[in-house]
Design an enzyme around this catalytic site. Structure first.
Site, mmCIF file in Angstrom:
data_model
loop_
_atom_site.group_PDB
_atom_site.id
_atom_site.type_symbol
_atom_site.label_atom_id
_atom_site.label_comp_id
_atom_site.label_asym_id
_atom_site.label_seq_id
_atom_site.Cartn_x
_atom_site.Cartn_y
_atom_site.Cartn_z
ATOM 1 N N GLY A 142 47.136 48.181 36.836
ATOM 2 C CA GLY A 142 46.049 48.833 36.172
ATOM 3 C C GLY A 142 46.000 48.952 34.511
ATOM 4 N N THR A 143 46.718 47.935 34.140
ATOM 5 C CA THR A 143 46.605 47.834 32.588
ATOM 6 C C THR A 143 45.011 47.732 32.273
ATOM 7 O OG1 THR A 143 46.830 45.318 32.290
ATOM 8 C CG2 THR A 143 48.737 46.716 32.226
ATOM 9 N N HIS A 200 37.895 38.320 35.177
ATOM 10 C CA HIS A 200 38.613 36.961 35.747
ATOM 11 C C HIS A 200 39.428 36.468 34.567
ATOM 12 C CE1 HIS A 200 39.547 33.772 38.413
ATOM 13 N NE2 HIS A 200 39.272 32.970 37.285
HETATM 14 C C1 GRF Z 1 44.092 40.827 35.659
HETATM 15 O O1 GRF Z 1 44.809 39.797 35.375
HETATM 16 C C2 GRF Z 1 42.924 40.533 35.994
HETATM 17 O O2 GRF Z 1 42.332 39.540 35.094
HETATM 18 C C3 GRF Z 1 42.650 40.317 37.224
HETATM 19 O O3 GRF Z 1 43.757 41.073 38.037
HETATM 20 C C4 GRF Z 1 44.686 41.401 36.788
HETATM 21 C C5 GRF Z 1 44.796 43.124 36.870
HETATM 22 O O4 GRF Z 1 45.710 43.504 36.163
HETATM 23 N N1 GRF Z 1 41.439 40.325 38.001
HETATM 24 P P1 GRF Z 1 45.969 45.065 35.964
HETATM 25 O O5 GRF Z 1 46.190 45.891 37.340
HETATM 26 O O6 GRF Z 1 44.452 45.401 35.405
HETATM 27 O O7 GRF Z 1 47.148 45.096 35.051
#
Ligand code: GRF
Length: 209
Positions: free
Chosen positions: A12-13, A110
């Site tokens: 969830g960053t 993405h």
């Molecule tokens: C990110 O790399 C995003 O591009 C992809 O999934 C990942 C999610 O990372 N769709 P986070 O959970 O938001 O850290």
């Protein structure tokens, strides 16, 4: 006020970038009303709770098909009168009933410059592994509307990130997040909430630029 739900499966960053941007007043016309995960242990749910936002766990195992899961998800979103759905690392393929219920109201982040390194099978670290394997010098991230294809919907925003000679998939993933994803996603929510995204066919134009 635009009601936003964020769908997550992992750390969830990107959700955190949205929460921080909201707290900093970057999109006053939108509020995050719910964070929903298909994984109970997704750290993103903790981030939501820490920000005082309802965190919902909707497991896929409770349903006997992707379509049944999609219908439950769609109904929950409709009940909550959601205006915008943000996919921020949500690893469930959205059933077409969800996509059809929210045309041009679902956005996804993405980690590449679409149409490179996207489509079926391109998610997470795999995207960056392929970019390094192909030897491209520039990659980046894309925010797009979700349609019935995989990564085929109208492109809202893109940002390029240089690939460095000693990059690993992990170092590249982190830099793409820092330099592109965490900036693009809040910006897309802001533009949507200001009513500035106009879609015609496959083209999304940003008005007032
Ligand atoms: C990110 O790399 C995003 O591009 C992809 O999934 C990942 C999610 O990372 N769709 P986070 O959970 O938001 O850290």
């Amino acid at each position: 006020m635009i009601r936003v739900v964020v769908l997550v499966s992992g750390g969830g960053t990107n959700l955190q970038a949205l929460l921080d941007s909201k707290a900093a007043g970057k999109f006053p016309q939108a509020e995050i009303v719910m964070v929903l995960s298909n994984r109970k242990k997704a750290y993103a749910l903790e981030r939501a709770k820490a920000a005082g936002i309802p965190a919902v766990y909707l497991p896929t195992v409770r349903y006997d098909s992707n379509e049944a899961y999609g219908m439950a998800l769609r109904d929950l979103l409709l009940e909550n009168k959601v205006d915008l759905i943000v996919l921020a690392g949500f690893l469930v393929v959205l059933d077409k009933c969800v996509i059809e219920a929210f045309p041009n109201r679902i956005i996804n982040i993405h980690p590449s410059l679409i149409p490179s390194f996207c489509g079926d099978g391109f998610y997470g670290l795999k995207v960056h592994e392929e970019a390094l394997r192909r030897g491209v010098k520039v990659t980046g991230a894309t925010v797009h509307f979700v349609d019935s294809g995989t990564d085929t919907g109208p492109i809202i925003l893109q940002k390029a990130v240089d690939i460095l000679p000693d990059d690993t998939p992990e170092s590249l993933q982190l830099r793409v997040m820092q330099q592109a994803e965490w900036k693009l996603l809040p910006e897309a929510v802001r533009l949507f909430s200001e009513g500035r995204l106009k879609v015609e066919g496959r083209i999304c134009q940003i008005q007032g630029e």
